[in-house]
Design an enzyme around this catalytic site. Structure first.
Site, PDB file in Angstrom:
ATOM      1  CE  LYS A 117      -0.230  -0.110   5.059  1.00 27.85           C
ATOM      2  NZ  LYS A 117      -1.040  -0.499   6.222  1.00 27.85           N
ATOM      3  NE  ARG A 171      -6.838   0.970  11.542  1.00 29.67           N
ATOM      4  CZ  ARG A 171      -5.593   0.795  11.107  1.00 29.67           C
ATOM      5  NH1 ARG A 171      -4.695   1.747  11.231  1.00 29.67           N
ATOM      6  NH2 ARG A 171      -5.237  -0.340  10.527  1.00 29.67           N
ATOM      7  CE1 TYR A 188      10.669  32.198   3.119  1.00 27.84           C
ATOM      8  CE2 TYR A 188      10.888  29.806   3.076  1.00 27.84           C
ATOM      9  CZ  TYR A 188      10.651  31.007   2.422  1.00 27.84           C
ATOM     10  OH  TYR A 188      10.399  31.017   1.090  1.00 27.84           O
ATOM     11  CG  MET A 225       7.566  23.655  -1.223  1.00 29.50           C
ATOM     12  SD  MET A 225       6.467  24.576  -2.310  1.00 29.50           S
ATOM     13  CE  MET A 225       5.459  25.458  -1.141  1.00 29.50           C
TER      14      MET A 225
HETATM   15  C1  PLP Z   1      -0.315  -1.562   6.924  1.00 23.50           C
HETATM   16  C2  PLP Z   1      -0.913  -2.836   7.351  1.00 23.50           C
HETATM   17  C3  PLP Z   1      -0.102  -3.956   7.604  1.00 23.50           C
HETATM   18  C4  PLP Z   1       1.400  -3.910   7.611  1.00 23.50           C
HETATM   19  O1  PLP Z   1       1.883  -3.363   8.799  1.00 23.50           O
HETATM   20  P1  PLP Z   1       3.460  -3.303   9.105  1.00 23.50           P
HETATM   21  O2  PLP Z   1       3.559  -2.821  10.489  1.00 23.50           O
HETATM   22  O3  PLP Z   1       4.032  -2.328   8.121  1.00 23.50           O
HETATM   23  O4  PLP Z   1       3.985  -4.660   8.883  1.00 23.50           O
HETATM   24  C5  PLP Z   1      -0.735  -5.156   7.869  1.00 23.50           C
HETATM   25  N1  PLP Z   1      -2.088  -5.241   7.908  1.00 23.50           N
HETATM   26  C6  PLP Z   1      -2.879  -4.176   7.696  1.00 23.50           C
HETATM   27  C7  PLP Z   1      -4.357  -4.341   7.771  1.00 23.50           C
HETATM   28  C8  PLP Z   1      -2.331  -2.930   7.434  1.00 23.50           C
HETATM   29  O5  PLP Z   1      -3.130  -1.868   7.249  1.00 23.50           O
END
Ligand code: PLP
Length: 368
Positions: free
Chosen positions: A35, A129, A258, A305
């Site tokens: 992801k 969650r 800045y 930036m």
């Molecule tokens: C991101 C995620 C993982 C991976 O987690 P890591 O700590 O990076 O290994 C596994 N399962 C779900 C549902 C996630 O959202």
């Protein structure tokens, strides 16, 4: 031949080594979590490398990410787990993508498709969650005949703190919810619960595959409780380097950047780095910097930036156009993604993930 002003070098042979280590560790199948553009490492390239390295599944948050994988020829089973009602479920079916279902509304939508969708039931075991919680009992009375239930899964909130009792509570709750599912005649082939931290710390939670993200990229899920990459024998996959855009000598008393948040105490040389917060350098980073000519040069003044300034020291031999390392595996003394995480009250996950799209990913070994 021109050179980039900054680049993220992604060494996929390190990814392969990390996958082999993780597979040996868990002794079961592995879902490679790709992801968020593979945690900033490049979705398609990483997915292909993970597949060749023996990852059995690919996992993403968004359906769009899964669609991109299929359109680029990835053949492994793919699970997308952040797929709200109203998503393009038809494409999921057409492209043979598994989707997580976490509420009755989404379940009803996928139950309308003419071809049976492949779903994984997500259950909330205590993280509050994703996953079924208040609708669970009602969901158990559903008509499951119009879907193929491939898996059931949940996610740990505190796997990086193995001594926390929430881990055992979540594991027990997961087992309980799986048996409730089995009691109504649903027997998913794949139960999965572990992320990277649990893969290292909680062998009881392995089930049918682990979902490994950060460790596959060679980074520790939590440096404080598990130790760093080195301790875990992981090889950081990403090295970020950038050019010195300018080098200049300044007298004592020079206000830098800045807000003039830093004023030089002595005459020194400043290096202006051609990367800024638009490229993923955290604006609030304190006590990080770059590695140049075998030593560390700290950030001074505010990150802007497109650029930031480091103090090279009065005797530096660095010249404009020289490469500096923003972070790497630390083996030469350079800053690591862990250091940048600490320096910005964040974590290595955020540091690699936020490296921006203006920074080209170069699939090649790290350089010093
Ligand atoms: C991101 C995620 C993982 C991976 O987690 P890591 O700590 O990076 O290994 C596994 N399962 C779900 C549902 C996630 O959202």
């Amino acid at each position: 031949m021109f050179e980039n002003r900054a680049e993220a070098r992604i060494d996929l042979s390190r990814l392969t080594e990390n996958i082999e280590l993780l597979k040996n560790k868990c002794n079961t199948k592995l879902l490679a979590v790709v992801k968020a553009d593979a945690y900033g490492h490049g979705l398609v390239e990483v997915a292909k490398a993970a597949e060749s390295a023996g990852a059995d599944w690919l996992g993403v948050a968004l359906l769009e990410e899964a669609i991109t994988l299929r359109k680029n020829g990835l053949k492994s089973p793919i699970l997308a787990w952040l797929v709200p009602p109203g998503s393009d479920f038809q494409s999921a079916v057409d492209l043979d993508i598994d989707v997580a279902i976490a509420d009755i509304k989404a379940f009803n939508e996928v139950s309308q498709l003419t071809v049976k969708p492949r779903i994984h039931i997500e259950v909330d075991t205590g993280m509050s969650r994703g996953g079924f919680l208040d609708e669970w009992n009602e969901f158990l009375t559903s008509d499951f005949s119009r879907v193929t239930i491939v898996g059931v899964f949940s996610h740990f909130a505190r796997a990086d703190e193995p001594q926390e009792k929430q881990n055992i509570q979540q594991l027990n709750q997961f087992k309980k919810m799986v048996s409730q599912l089995e009691a109504v005649g649903v027997h998913p082939q794949f139960k999965h619960l572990s992320n990277s931290a649990a893969t290292f710390m909680n062998p009881d939670a392995t089930f049918d595959f682990v979902r490994a993200g950060i460790a596959m990229y060679g980074l520790s899920p939590d440096v404080k409780s598990l130790g760093d990459s080195n301790k875990l024998s992981l090889k950081p996959v990403m090295q970020v380097r950038a050019k010195l855009h300018l080098v200049k000598s300044v007298p004592a008393g020079s206000a830098v950047g800045y807000g003039a948040s830093h004023v030089t105490k002595h005459a020194t040389k400043l290096g202006v780095i051609a990367m800024g917060y638009a490229d993923g350098i955290p604006r609030i980073a304190l006590n990080a910097g770059v590695f140049v000519n075998g030593g560390k040069a700290p950030i001074i003044g505010r990150v802007s930036m497109d650029q930031f300034v480091v103090d090279l020291g009065p005797n530096s031999l660095a010249k404009s156009g020289d490469w500096v390392i923003i972070f790497g595996d630390g083996s030469r003394g350079e800053y690591t993604a862990d250091d940048w995480g600490d320096a910005s009250s964040s974590i290595n996950y955020e540091i690699v993930t936020r490296i921006g799209p203006r920074v080209p990913r170069i699939y090649a070994p790290h350089v010093y």
